[in-house]
Design a protein around this motif. Structure first.
Motif, PDB file in Angstrom:
ATOM      1  N   SER A 126       0.799  -1.220   0.000  1.00 18.84           N
ATOM      2  CA  SER A 126       0.000   0.000   0.000  1.00 18.84           C
ATOM      3  C   SER A 126       0.830   1.266   0.000  1.00 18.84           C
ATOM      4  O   SER A 126       0.334   2.325  -0.343  1.00 18.84           O
ATOM      5  CB  SER A 126      -0.943   0.009   1.210  1.00 18.84           C
ATOM      6  N   ASP A 127       2.104   1.190   0.402  1.00 16.69           N
ATOM      7  CA  ASP A 127       2.931   2.389   0.410  1.00 16.69           C
ATOM      8  C   ASP A 127       4.062   2.291  -0.598  1.00 16.69           C
ATOM      9  O   ASP A 127       5.119   2.867  -0.427  1.00 16.69           O
ATOM     10  CB  ASP A 127       3.494   2.661   1.809  1.00 16.69           C
ATOM     11  N   SER A 128       3.863   1.548  -1.667  1.00 18.06           N
ATOM     12  CA  SER A 128       4.878   1.423  -2.700  1.00 18.06           C
ATOM     13  C   SER A 128       4.294   1.838  -4.036  1.00 18.06           C
ATOM     14  O   SER A 128       3.112   2.136  -4.157  1.00 18.06           O
ATOM     15  CB  SER A 128       5.386  -0.022  -2.790  1.00 18.06           C
ATOM     16  N   LEU A 132       0.029   2.634  -6.841  1.00 20.65           N
ATOM     17  CA  LEU A 132      -0.326   3.817  -7.604  1.00 20.65           C
ATOM     18  C   LEU A 132      -1.014   3.452  -8.918  1.00 20.65           C
ATOM     19  O   LEU A 132      -0.722   2.432  -9.515  1.00 20.65           O
ATOM     20  CB  LEU A 132       0.919   4.653  -7.892  1.00 20.65           C
ATOM     21  N   ARG A 133      -1.898   4.337  -9.349  1.00 23.70           N
ATOM     22  CA  ARG A 133      -2.637   4.143 -10.585  1.00 23.70           C
ATOM     23  C   ARG A 133      -2.510   5.392 -11.466  1.00 23.70           C
ATOM     24  O   ARG A 133      -2.041   6.426 -11.027  1.00 23.70           O
ATOM     25  CB  ARG A 133      -4.125   3.850 -10.274  1.00 23.70           C
ATOM     26  N   LYS A 134      -2.928   5.278 -12.700  1.00 26.97           N
ATOM     27  CA  LYS A 134      -2.875   6.402 -13.635  1.00 26.97           C
ATOM     28  C   LYS A 134      -3.623   7.593 -13.054  1.00 26.97           C
ATOM     29  O   LYS A 134      -4.760   7.475 -12.603  1.00 26.97           O
ATOM     30  CB  LYS A 134      -3.495   5.978 -14.966  1.00 26.97           C
ATOM     31  N   GLY A 135      -2.960   8.766 -13.065  1.00 24.90           N
ATOM     32  CA  GLY A 135      -3.567   9.978 -12.535  1.00 24.90           C
ATOM     33  C   GLY A 135      -3.224  10.262 -11.090  1.00 24.90           C
ATOM     34  O   GLY A 135      -3.535  11.345 -10.591  1.00 24.90           O
ATOM     35  N   ASP A 136      -2.572   9.328 -10.402  1.00 30.08           N
ATOM     36  CA  ASP A 136      -2.204   9.528  -8.998  1.00 30.08           C
ATOM     37  C   ASP A 136      -0.970  10.416  -8.888  1.00 30.08           C
ATOM     38  O   ASP A 136      -0.026  10.299  -9.679  1.00 30.08           O
ATOM     39  CB  ASP A 136      -1.911   8.193  -8.315  1.00 30.08           C
ATOM     40  N   CYS A 137      -0.960  11.284  -7.886  1.00 28.35           N
ATOM     41  CA  CYS A 137       0.208  12.078  -7.544  1.00 28.35           C
ATOM     42  C   CYS A 137       0.741  11.582  -6.210  1.00 28.35           C
ATOM     43  O   CYS A 137      -0.029  11.106  -5.369  1.00 28.35           O
ATOM     44  CB  CYS A 137      -0.150  13.562  -7.458  1.00 28.35           C
ATOM     45  N   PHE A 138       2.052  11.708  -5.996  1.00 29.74           N
ATOM     46  CA  PHE A 138       2.642  11.118  -4.794  1.00 29.74           C
ATOM     47  C   PHE A 138       3.901  11.868  -4.382  1.00 29.74           C
ATOM     48  O   PHE A 138       4.513  12.591  -5.167  1.00 29.74           O
ATOM     49  CB  PHE A 138       2.989   9.653  -5.055  1.00 29.74           C
ATOM     50  N   THR A 139       4.252  11.689  -3.137  1.00 28.41           N
ATOM     51  CA  THR A 139       5.538  12.146  -2.613  1.00 28.41           C
ATOM     52  C   THR A 139       6.332  10.913  -2.223  1.00 28.41           C
ATOM     53  O   THR A 139       5.767   9.840  -1.997  1.00 28.41           O
ATOM     54  CB  THR A 139       5.362  13.052  -1.382  1.00 28.41           C
ATOM     55  N   LYS A 153       0.574   8.587  -1.593  1.00 28.31           N
ATOM     56  CA  LYS A 153      -0.366   9.240  -2.499  1.00 28.31           C
ATOM     57  C   LYS A 153      -0.917  10.502  -1.849  1.00 28.31           C
ATOM     58  O   LYS A 153      -1.320  10.498  -0.694  1.00 28.31           O
ATOM     59  CB  LYS A 153      -1.508   8.273  -2.846  1.00 28.31           C
ATOM     60  N   VAL A 154      -0.924  11.595  -2.622  1.00 28.99           N
ATOM     61  CA  VAL A 154      -1.427  12.875  -2.135  1.00 28.99           C
ATOM     62  C   VAL A 154      -2.298  13.499  -3.220  1.00 28.99           C
ATOM     63  O   VAL A 154      -2.188  13.145  -4.400  1.00 28.99           O
ATOM     64  CB  VAL A 154      -0.261  13.839  -1.775  1.00 28.99           C
ATOM     65  N   PRO A 155      -3.159  14.451  -2.854  1.00 30.26           N
ATOM     66  CA  PRO A 155      -3.925  15.167  -3.880  1.00 30.26           C
ATOM     67  C   PRO A 155      -2.984  15.910  -4.820  1.00 30.26           C
ATOM     68  O   PRO A 155      -1.982  16.484  -4.394  1.00 30.26           O
ATOM     69  CB  PRO A 155      -4.789  16.138  -3.061  1.00 30.26           C
ATOM     70  N   CYS A 156      -3.299  15.925  -6.099  1.00 27.89           N
ATOM     71  CA  CYS A 156      -2.427  16.587  -7.069  1.00 27.89           C
ATOM     72  C   CYS A 156      -2.356  18.084  -6.838  1.00 27.89           C
ATOM     73  O   CYS A 156      -1.402  18.739  -7.287  1.00 27.89           O
ATOM     74  CB  CYS A 156      -2.897  16.289  -8.491  1.00 27.89           C
ATOM     75  N   ALA A 157      -3.337  18.653  -6.132  1.00 26.52           N
ATOM     76  CA  ALA A 157      -3.294  20.077  -5.830  1.00 26.52           C
ATOM     77  C   ALA A 157      -2.190  20.392  -4.825  1.00 26.52           C
ATOM     78  O   ALA A 157      -1.714  21.531  -4.761  1.00 26.52           O
ATOM     79  CB  ALA A 157      -4.642  20.545  -5.292  1.00 26.52           C
ATOM     80  N   GLU A 159       1.702  19.833  -3.079  1.00 27.01           N
ATOM     81  CA  GLU A 159       3.039  19.626  -3.622  1.00 27.01           C
ATOM     82  C   GLU A 159       3.360  18.136  -3.666  1.00 27.01           C
ATOM     83  O   GLU A 159       3.062  17.405  -2.724  1.00 27.01           O
ATOM     84  CB  GLU A 159       4.083  20.359  -2.773  1.00 27.01           C
ATOM     85  N   HIS A 160       3.967  17.693  -4.768  1.00 27.28           N
ATOM     86  CA  HIS A 160       4.269  16.279  -4.921  1.00 27.28           C
ATOM     87  C   HIS A 160       5.514  16.109  -5.785  1.00 27.28           C
ATOM     88  O   HIS A 160       5.971  17.051  -6.450  1.00 27.28           O
ATOM     89  CB  HIS A 160       3.080  15.516  -5.531  1.00 27.28           C
ATOM     90  N   ASP A 161       6.063  14.908  -5.743  1.00 25.03           N
ATOM     91  CA  ASP A 161       7.275  14.604  -6.507  1.00 25.03           C
ATOM     92  C   ASP A 161       6.980  14.102  -7.909  1.00 25.03           C
ATOM     93  O   ASP A 161       7.764  14.321  -8.825  1.00 25.03           O
ATOM     94  CB  ASP A 161       8.119  13.549  -5.774  1.00 25.03           C
ATOM     95  N   GLY A 162       5.890  13.387  -8.072  1.00 27.45           N
ATOM     96  CA  GLY A 162       5.608  12.800  -9.371  1.00 27.45           C
ATOM     97  C   GLY A 162       4.130  12.576  -9.597  1.00 27.45           C
ATOM     98  O   GLY A 162       3.322  12.577  -8.667  1.00 27.45           O
ATOM     99  N   GLU A 163       3.787  12.373 -10.872  1.00 26.87           N
ATOM    100  CA  GLU A 163       2.408  12.097 -11.282  1.00 26.87           C
ATOM    101  C   GLU A 163       2.435  10.932 -12.271  1.00 26.87           C
ATOM    102  O   GLU A 163       3.120  10.996 -13.289  1.00 26.87           O
ATOM    103  CB  GLU A 163       1.791  13.338 -11.919  1.00 26.87           C
ATOM    104  N   VAL A 164       1.714   9.879 -11.952  1.00 21.55           N
ATOM    105  CA  VAL A 164       1.689   8.689 -12.803  1.00 21.55           C
ATOM    106  C   VAL A 164       0.787   8.955 -14.002  1.00 21.55           C
ATOM    107  O   VAL A 164      -0.387   9.281 -13.841  1.00 21.55           O
ATOM    108  CB  VAL A 164       1.178   7.465 -12.015  1.00 21.55           C
TER     109      VAL A 164
END
Length: 387
Positions: A126-128, A132-139, A153-157, A159-164
């Motif tokens: 769950s923390d790897s 993650l799925r298409k459209g997810d943003c994460f730190t 996983k964090v809301p794309c609004a 700050e995040h490191d990447g977006e799948v």
């Protein structure tokens, strides 16, 4: 991508250095008082069989029913031989374990166990990146460059490191190795970026494409996909989603970008040659393909019903594209190498991306051409042509 520790088996567990339970009837571990048992003295109660207790525990938990069943049978034999108590617990353990074993058998046939294992696997990951799925943003700790396991996983609004932006399925059942992942990630991820970010002008210049492949450990857990990720190349975080596709665009924006993509694809197929030569057959063929692409783009733009504010800009763009189509047609029909390069230069000038800025502004799309779309001054030297 994550090492999952296997939980200890059910049953009593003791910390290092702790003493196991002591039953009074067995006497203390060292010398102690002696209580003679005679026909007239008090007789202590029979001890409870420890194996019977374990059988009952396994039967109630239904964790390893076969073990509970075996322990129950052993307990009944020991109780009969030693005169110990716990027959009821042993019988209950045998009964419950038999029922559990039957249920596990049915589950194996119906796929219930597979569903249970799938749920366990999803929980473990769950923390790897696997979660993650298409459209997810994460730190992730250490950013994208140092990210190997953790991903929150964090809301794309935020700050995040990447977006799948895509998940690429890996074919085959055997772990393919790093070289295959490199080839798969570089080819397939870049192919899928334009489907997720249809408006290439909206993609910041500092955003790069990353991909994360399964490890040998995650492969054994059923991980069969490469995650394609957008992130800043300087390693800093960003906020806001980069997605621009059918889920975020209105019908008019989508219609324009679909028409523009027809030409973009054709232009990307430019022959891989930076030198003048006497054979321009490949270049002429490509110029003909661009001419066909411009024709199709014009058809798509004319077929759509545009909003009032975009009609005049679209008409102007169509007129410019008609001129570009003629220029590419001239290049395709020119066999002389020197004349061909002149015709191609004219065709490039007629396909200036800045001609679409007014349409983009009217439709609410990005209006700043990306660096790779800006016109580049081409000054060939020593027979070299820079495109």
């Amino acid at each position: 991508m994550r090492v999952v520790s296997i939980p200890p088996p059910a049953g009593p567990q003791f910390e290092a250095g702790a003493q196991p339970p002591h039953f009074p009837h067995q006497g203390p571990p060292g010398p102690g008082p002696y209580f003679p048992y005679g026909p007239y003295g008090p007789r202590p109660p029979a001890a409870v069989n420890g194996v019977a207790i374990a059988a009952l525990v396994f039967g109630v938990l239904c964790f390893l029913p076969a073990v509970g069943l075996v322990l129950g049978v052993i307990a009944l034999l020991q109780i009969k031989r030693r005169g110990e108590r716990g027959k009821g617990m042993a019988v209950a353990g045998v009964t419950l374990s038999s029922l559990g074993l039957a249920l596990w058998t049915v589950a194996l046939v119906t796929g219930g166990v597979a569903a249970f294992w799938e749920g366990f696997r999803d929980g473990a990951r769950s923390d790897s990146v696997l979660s993650l799925r298409k459209g997810d943003c994460f730190t992730s700790p250490g950013g994208l460059e140092g990210w190997t396991v953790k991903a929150l996983k964090v809301p794309c609004a935020d700050e995040h490191d990447g977006e799948v932006f895509a998940l690429v399925a890996v074919p085959g059942s055997d772990f393919p190795g790093d070289d295959s992942f490199v080839e798969l990630g570089e080819d397939r991820c870049y192919e899928r970026r334009s489907a997720y970010v249809m408006d290439g002008w909206s993609l910041p210049e500092e955003i790069g494409v990353y991909y994360f492949a399964p490890s040998e450990q995650s492969w054994r857990f059923g991980d069969r996909s490469v995650a394609c990720v957008l992130g800043r190349e300087d390693g800093t975080r960003f906020s806001g989603s980069l997605r621009s596709d059918a889920t975020t665009l209105d019908a008019h924006q989508l219609a324009y970008l679909e028409a523009a993509e027809v030409l973009n694809v054709a232009l990307d197929e430019v022959p891989a040659s930076d030198y003048f030569d006497d054979d321009v057959s490949d270049d002429r063929e490509w110029a003909g393909q661009v001419e066909e692409a411009v024709t199709e783009q014009v058809r798509l733009l004319r077929a759509h019903s545009w909003p009032a504010q975009a009609r005049e800009p679209v008409d102007e763009l169509v007129a410019d594209l008609v001129e570009a189509r003629v220029a590419w047609g001239r290049a395709a029909g020119t066999a002389d190498p020197d004349a061909y390069w002149i015709r191609e230069e004219e065709a490039w000038d007629a396909t200036d991306p800045s001609l679409s800025i007014t349409v983009r502004e009217a439709l609410g799309l990005a209006t700043s051409p990306p660096a790779y779309d800006e016109e580049v001054e081409r000054e060939p030297e020593a027979g070299e042509m820079e495109v």
